[in-house]
Design an enzyme around this catalytic site. Structure first.
Site, PDB file in Angstrom:
ATOM      1  N   HIS A  51      21.007  65.105  27.910  1.00  0.00           N
ATOM      2  CA  HIS A  51      19.107  64.865  28.334  1.00  0.00           C
ATOM      3  C   HIS A  51      18.315  65.787  27.714  1.00  0.00           C
ATOM      4  O   HIS A  51      18.937  66.713  27.842  1.00  0.00           O
ATOM      5  CB  HIS A  51      19.196  64.199  29.741  1.00  0.00           C
ATOM      6  CG  HIS A  51      20.224  63.392  29.925  1.00  0.00           C
ATOM      7  ND1 HIS A  51      21.150  62.940  30.829  1.00  0.00           N
ATOM      8  CD2 HIS A  51      19.942  61.558  29.939  1.00  0.00           C
ATOM      9  CE1 HIS A  51      21.427  62.135  31.230  1.00  0.00           C
ATOM     10  NE2 HIS A  51      20.785  61.097  30.644  1.00  0.00           N
ATOM     11  N   ASP A  54      18.888  68.683  30.401  1.00  0.00           N
ATOM     12  CA  ASP A  54      19.772  69.156  29.751  1.00  0.00           C
ATOM     13  C   ASP A  54      19.877  70.542  28.933  1.00  0.00           C
ATOM     14  O   ASP A  54      20.436  71.410  29.109  1.00  0.00           O
ATOM     15  CB  ASP A  54      21.351  68.553  29.490  1.00  0.00           C
ATOM     16  CG  ASP A  54      21.371  67.303  30.278  1.00  0.00           C
ATOM     17  OD1 ASP A  54      21.961  67.233  32.018  1.00  0.00           O
ATOM     18  OD2 ASP A  54      21.382  66.327  30.215  1.00  0.00           O
TER      19      ASP A  54
HETATM   20  C1  XUL Z   1      23.037  55.609  33.737  1.00  0.00           C
HETATM   21  C2  XUL Z   1      23.851  55.813  32.099  1.00  0.00           C
HETATM   22  C3  XUL Z   1      23.350  56.821  31.346  1.00  0.00           C
HETATM   23  C4  XUL Z   1      22.990  56.959  30.118  1.00  0.00           C
HETATM   24  C5  XUL Z   1      22.413  58.923  29.601  1.00  0.00           C
HETATM   25  O1  XUL Z   1      23.639  54.520  33.335  1.00  0.00           O
HETATM   26  O2  XUL Z   1      24.179  55.608  31.422  1.00  0.00           O
HETATM   27  O3  XUL Z   1      23.448  58.297  32.048  1.00  0.00           O
HETATM   28  O4  XUL Z   1      24.269  56.985  29.311  1.00  0.00           O
HETATM   29  O5  XUL Z   1      20.737  58.244  29.752  1.00  0.00           O
END
Ligand code: XUL
Ligand code: MN
Length: 347
Positions: A51, A54
């Site tokens: 992210h 992150d």
């Molecule tokens: C939410 C999910 C997230 C995404 C990344 O359900 O899967 O972790 O993969 O933002």
């Protein structure tokens, strides 16, 4: 015989979660990013997903030059470790600005924030050497349908995607659909929705998708069908394999943990479409069970990969010729049992 694919594996720092749920606090102590990177290397995974925060913690309080220098330092750490950055995703569901949604918020200031943050995430993706921006559209939906205009929400999503596509000519948007949670209903609940909306953007060929097994199951679909569908468009650019026991909260269980046959069929779909031939990774978006002890913290990732590799052998050793004979004879009872016995190791 077609060349066999060697799969490469990946996970994100959030997959080493600490056990919190809506009803209780963490059950394992917080760890540093460096610890997580060391675990990834020790397990022999190839890449990490990120992210934006992150990569750059507390991103909203930081200047563009701080973001650049922190991300470049991170890139060097990754290079020194031989680990690639698979993708970057803007975390648009935490901020007080996105309480009522990000790109589809009713508040124009919130929409502006969401787009600006997404453009900064594209900068981060560039510094980290990936051109994949994953968009899990967490709050782009409603708790009650009267609170937003559905038609306008689609227009707003397209407007936001267009700004990202115009900002960087190389970036590719991988939409990760999920039908619900945190919202009651999401505006892009399935791969069909994601790929349809791609056609409304200024550059449809740069808008694709990411399939998560659990999200497909939550939509009442078979993840293998979602894989075949996306790959028929050459638009499956990333994958979150995990598992889900029916229609309830998003469980992010280890791959194959609830339904080995559904997992087997995902392997078959990946194999018949040569997933990975353009460098795509197998990512496990799995979480440890809450009671997991610190010393067993990595098991869900190792186990998911073990199950994947065992099912890969099962997919490759499945007797397709015999299966086709049974199909021709419309003997689906025998085909059904053949699959079960193959999975149970009887043949
Ligand atoms: C939410 C999910 C997230 C995404 C990344 O359900 O899967 O972790 O993969 O933002
Ligand atoms: Mn996911």
């Amino acid at each position: 015989m077609a060349k066999q694919n060697r799969y490469r594996f990946c996970f994100g720092p959030w997959n080493l979660s600490e056990g919190q749920d809506p009803y209780g606090p963490t059950t394992r102590p917080a760890q540093t990013f460096d610890w997580k990177l060391d675990q990834l290397k020790a397990l022999g995974f190839d890449a990490m997903m990120f992210h934006d925060d992150d990569a750059v913690p507390d991103i909203d309080g930081k200047s563009d030059s701080q973001i650049r220098s922190e991300t470049r330092a991170l890139k060097k750490r990754l290079d020194d470790s031989g680990v690639a950055a698979e993708m970057v995703a803007p975390r648009l569901w935490f901020s007080p600005m996105t309480i009522d949604g990000a790109y589809t918020s009713n508040d124009p200031k919130a929409r502006k924030y969401a787009i600006e943050r997404s453009l900064r995430t594209i900068d981060i993706a560039n510094y980290l050497g990936t051109n994949i921006l994953v968009l899990w559209l967490a709050r782009e939906g409603t708790y009650l349908r009267e609170s937003k205009n559905g038609r306008r929400s689609i227009d707003l999503l397209v407007e936001a995607f267009d700004k990202m596509l115009a900002y960087d000519k190389r970036i590719r948007l991988a939409i990760e659909p999920k039908p619900n949670e945190p919202m009651d209903h999401a505006y892009l609940p399935t791969i069909g929705h994601a790929l349809a909306v791609a056609q409304l953007t200024r550059d449809p060929k740069r808008v694709g998708c990411l399939i998560e097994s659990a999200h497909a199951i939550l939509a009442g679909l078979d993840p293998a069908d979602e894989i075949d569908f996306a790959m028929a468009f050459n638009k499956l650019w990333s994958l979150h394999l995990n598992d889900q026991n029916g229609l309830k909260f998003d469980q992010d269980k280890p791959f194959g943990s609830s339904n080995l046959r559904v997992a087997f069929n995902q392997l078959r779909a990946l194999e018949r479409n040569s997933y990975g031939k353009n460098g795509e990774y197998i990512c496990f978006d799995v979480h440890p069970f809450r009671p997991t002890k610190v010393e067993h913290w990595m098991a869900h990732l190792d186990n998911s990969r073990r199950t994947f590799l065992r099912l890969l052998e099962k997919a490759r050793s499945f007797d397709e010729k015999r299966a086709q004979q049974l199909v021709a004879d419309r003997n689906y009872a025998a085909l059904d049992q053949m699959v079960l016995e193959h999975l149970m190791g009887r043949d």
